[in-house]
Design a protein around this motif. Structure first.
Motif, PDB file in Angstrom:
ATOM      1  N   GLY A  17       0.801  -1.222   0.000  1.00  0.00           N
ATOM      2  CA  GLY A  17       0.000   0.000   0.000  1.00  0.00           C
ATOM      3  C   GLY A  17       0.827   1.263   0.000  1.00  0.00           C
ATOM      4  O   GLY A  17       0.389   2.299  -0.501  1.00  0.00           O
ATOM      5  N   ASN A  18       2.015   1.210   0.580  1.00  0.00           N
ATOM      6  CA  ASN A  18       2.920   2.370   0.628  1.00  0.00           C
ATOM      7  C   ASN A  18       4.343   1.844   0.673  1.00  0.00           C
ATOM      8  O   ASN A  18       4.833   1.438   1.724  1.00  0.00           O
ATOM      9  CB  ASN A  18       2.622   3.232   1.866  1.00  0.00           C
ATOM     10  CG  ASN A  18       3.594   4.401   1.987  1.00  0.00           C
ATOM     11  OD1 ASN A  18       4.302   4.744   1.034  1.00  0.00           O
ATOM     12  ND2 ASN A  18       3.637   5.021   3.155  1.00  0.00           N
ATOM     13  N   PHE A  72       2.964   0.465  -7.091  1.00  0.00           N
ATOM     14  CA  PHE A  72       3.078  -0.880  -7.650  1.00  0.00           C
ATOM     15  C   PHE A  72       1.750  -1.636  -7.696  1.00  0.00           C
ATOM     16  O   PHE A  72       1.456  -2.287  -8.708  1.00  0.00           O
ATOM     17  CB  PHE A  72       4.122  -1.690  -6.880  1.00  0.00           C
ATOM     18  CG  PHE A  72       5.538  -1.245  -7.103  1.00  0.00           C
ATOM     19  CD1 PHE A  72       6.056  -1.134  -8.385  1.00  0.00           C
ATOM     20  CD2 PHE A  72       6.373  -0.955  -6.031  1.00  0.00           C
ATOM     21  CE1 PHE A  72       7.365  -0.737  -8.606  1.00  0.00           C
ATOM     22  CE2 PHE A  72       7.685  -0.553  -6.230  1.00  0.00           C
ATOM     23  CZ  PHE A  72       8.187  -0.440  -7.517  1.00  0.00           C
ATOM     24  N   PRO A  73       0.921  -1.602  -6.636  1.00  0.00           N
ATOM     25  CA  PRO A  73      -0.331  -2.358  -6.706  1.00  0.00           C
ATOM     26  C   PRO A  73      -1.253  -1.888  -7.837  1.00  0.00           C
ATOM     27  O   PRO A  73      -2.075  -2.660  -8.320  1.00  0.00           O
ATOM     28  CB  PRO A  73      -0.970  -2.111  -5.337  1.00  0.00           C
ATOM     29  CG  PRO A  73       0.156  -1.752  -4.449  1.00  0.00           C
ATOM     30  CD  PRO A  73       1.108  -0.997  -5.310  1.00  0.00           C
ATOM     31  N   GLY A  74      -1.120  -0.624  -8.247  1.00  0.00           N
ATOM     32  CA  GLY A  74      -1.964  -0.100  -9.308  1.00  0.00           C
ATOM     33  C   GLY A  74      -1.473  -0.406 -10.708  1.00  0.00           C
ATOM     34  O   GLY A  74      -2.182  -0.151 -11.688  1.00  0.00           O
ATOM     35  N   LEU A  79       3.267  -4.816 -16.766  1.00  0.00           N
ATOM     36  CA  LEU A  79       4.217  -3.754 -16.442  1.00  0.00           C
ATOM     37  C   LEU A  79       5.046  -4.138 -15.215  1.00  0.00           C
ATOM     38  O   LEU A  79       6.258  -3.882 -15.169  1.00  0.00           O
ATOM     39  CB  LEU A  79       3.475  -2.447 -16.194  1.00  0.00           C
ATOM     40  CG  LEU A  79       4.331  -1.229 -15.815  1.00  0.00           C
ATOM     41  CD1 LEU A  79       5.385  -0.961 -16.889  1.00  0.00           C
ATOM     42  CD2 LEU A  79       3.454  -0.010 -15.596  1.00  0.00           C
ATOM     43  N   LEU A  80       4.420  -4.764 -14.240  1.00  0.00           N
ATOM     44  CA  LEU A  80       5.141  -5.215 -13.047  1.00  0.00           C
ATOM     45  C   LEU A  80       6.222  -6.225 -13.424  1.00  0.00           C
ATOM     46  O   LEU A  80       7.363  -6.139 -12.929  1.00  0.00           O
ATOM     47  CB  LEU A  80       4.171  -5.852 -12.046  1.00  0.00           C
ATOM     48  CG  LEU A  80       3.274  -4.896 -11.265  1.00  0.00           C
ATOM     49  CD1 LEU A  80       2.119  -5.665 -10.625  1.00  0.00           C
ATOM     50  CD2 LEU A  80       4.074  -4.152 -10.202  1.00  0.00           C
ATOM     51  N   ILE A  81       5.883  -7.165 -14.294  1.00  0.00           N
ATOM     52  CA  ILE A  81       6.868  -8.161 -14.712  1.00  0.00           C
ATOM     53  C   ILE A  81       7.981  -7.503 -15.516  1.00  0.00           C
ATOM     54  O   ILE A  81       9.158  -7.831 -15.338  1.00  0.00           O
ATOM     55  CB  ILE A  81       6.189  -9.292 -15.509  1.00  0.00           C
ATOM     56  CG1 ILE A  81       5.256 -10.089 -14.597  1.00  0.00           C
ATOM     57  CG2 ILE A  81       7.226 -10.221 -16.130  1.00  0.00           C
ATOM     58  CD1 ILE A  81       4.439 -11.146 -15.316  1.00  0.00           C
ATOM     59  N   LYS A 233      -1.808 -11.372  -8.035  1.00  0.00           N
ATOM     60  CA  LYS A 233      -2.488 -10.912  -9.251  1.00  0.00           C
ATOM     61  C   LYS A 233      -2.559 -12.043 -10.285  1.00  0.00           C
ATOM     62  O   LYS A 233      -3.578 -12.231 -10.969  1.00  0.00           O
ATOM     63  CB  LYS A 233      -1.756  -9.717  -9.854  1.00  0.00           C
ATOM     64  CG  LYS A 233      -2.020  -8.365  -9.193  1.00  0.00           C
ATOM     65  CD  LYS A 233      -1.203  -7.279  -9.881  1.00  0.00           C
ATOM     66  CE  LYS A 233      -1.488  -5.910  -9.294  1.00  0.00           C
ATOM     67  NZ  LYS A 233      -2.758  -5.333  -9.785  1.00  0.00           N
ATOM     68  N   ALA A 234      -1.458 -12.789 -10.414  1.00  0.00           N
ATOM     69  CA  ALA A 234      -1.398 -13.872 -11.394  1.00  0.00           C
ATOM     70  C   ALA A 234      -2.390 -14.981 -11.046  1.00  0.00           C
ATOM     71  O   ALA A 234      -3.063 -15.524 -11.934  1.00  0.00           O
ATOM     72  CB  ALA A 234       0.012 -14.435 -11.478  1.00  0.00           C
ATOM     73  N   LEU A 235      -2.494 -15.321  -9.780  1.00  0.00           N
ATOM     74  CA  LEU A 235      -3.433 -16.364  -9.363  1.00  0.00           C
ATOM     75  C   LEU A 235      -4.875 -15.926  -9.589  1.00  0.00           C
ATOM     76  O   LEU A 235      -5.733 -16.734  -9.965  1.00  0.00           O
ATOM     77  CB  LEU A 235      -3.197 -16.727  -7.890  1.00  0.00           C
ATOM     78  CG  LEU A 235      -1.891 -17.510  -7.622  1.00  0.00           C
ATOM     79  CD1 LEU A 235      -1.605 -17.557  -6.125  1.00  0.00           C
ATOM     80  CD2 LEU A 235      -1.974 -18.910  -8.191  1.00  0.00           C
TER      81      LEU A 235
END
Length: 243
Positions: A17-18, A72-74, A79-81, A233-235
């Motif tokens: 979250g932060n 990152f969570p957004g 993009l994260l990968i 997210k992937a799961l």
């Protein structure tokens, strides 16, 4: 600003979250990546810390936040990968050998007075070897399938099931390997007194410890992103694709 109650969160969720909260947790050696599933208060007590005191620091950090930490969570999962591959995988392969070479020189000169360097050298060398195997599995097996699931969702089609049924299996392997690396660097930190240079350390000795600390910090971010954000997210994406 209203003070946040962290007792209902895990340490991984707090950092997700932060990301600036990682600075507080790192200072207290609270593991927010490999053991990000641990509830906040429990993680504090495991380090003999007062949860209320740590919570005050986190709230002060929130109040003084300048908004520069990545959301990152957004981010979308592709993009994260991309970020993990281009920042962390490249970083390990570029900076790891440099640090290993410097550590070898420092160990050769200082091991007589600091025999712990021999253990540190072995631990770091083994880490680079195991990490290369780890990165290759992510690049050749897990990440391509996640990319495929994301692309299929974008195009409104279904993707074929993962070859062993579900990505839960390789994710569990990756998480276990993350834990092993976390424990290994905890040992390196302990041997080096938290990467603190001794009084007789030369400039190269100090630089080697600084680079080891930076390597660990980057590894923590890498593991955090995967364990606490990418893998969940992937799961969830797999669940949608196989529904």
């Amino acid at each position: 600003m209203k003070q946040k109650n962290y007792n209902s969160y895990t340490v991984g969720q707090i950092v997700a979250g932060n990301f600036d909260a990682a600075k507080v947790f790192s200072r207290y050696r609270i593991d927010f990546c490999c053991h990000g599933h641990i509830p906040f208060a429990e993680a504090c007590r495991n380090r003999n810390l007062d949860p209320e005191a740590v919570a005050r620091e986190l709230n002060e950090l929130q109040e003084n936040a300048n908004g520069n930490a990545p959301d990152f969570p957004g981010w979308l999962i592709d993009l994260l990968i991309d970020y993990v591959l281009k920042i962390h995988h490249r970083g390990i392969r570029a900076k790891g050998p440099q640090t290993e070479a410097l550590l070898a020189k420092v160990t050769e000169v200082h091991a007589k007075n600091h025999p712990e360097l021999l253990q540190v050298q072995t631990l770091f060398r083994d880490s680079l070897r195991d990490l290369e195997n780890h990165l290759s599995k992510e690049e050749n097996v897990l990440f391509p399938y996640i990319y495929g699931m994301f692309q299929a969702k974008e195009e409104g089609v279904k993707v074929a099931k993962f070859h062993c049924g579900t990505i839960l299996h390789p994710i569990k392997v990756m998480e276990d390997e993350h834990s092993h690396e976390g424990e290994r660097f905890e040992r390196i930190s302990s041997l080096t007194n938290g990467f603190t240079a001794p009084e007789d350390a030369c400039a190269s000795f100090r630089l080697a410890l600084q680079q080891l600390k930076q390597f660990e910090e980057a590894l923590h971010e890498h593991i955090h992103l995967e364990n606490n954000i990418i893998f969940p997210k992937a799961l969830e994406l797999e669940k949608e694709q196989t529904a």
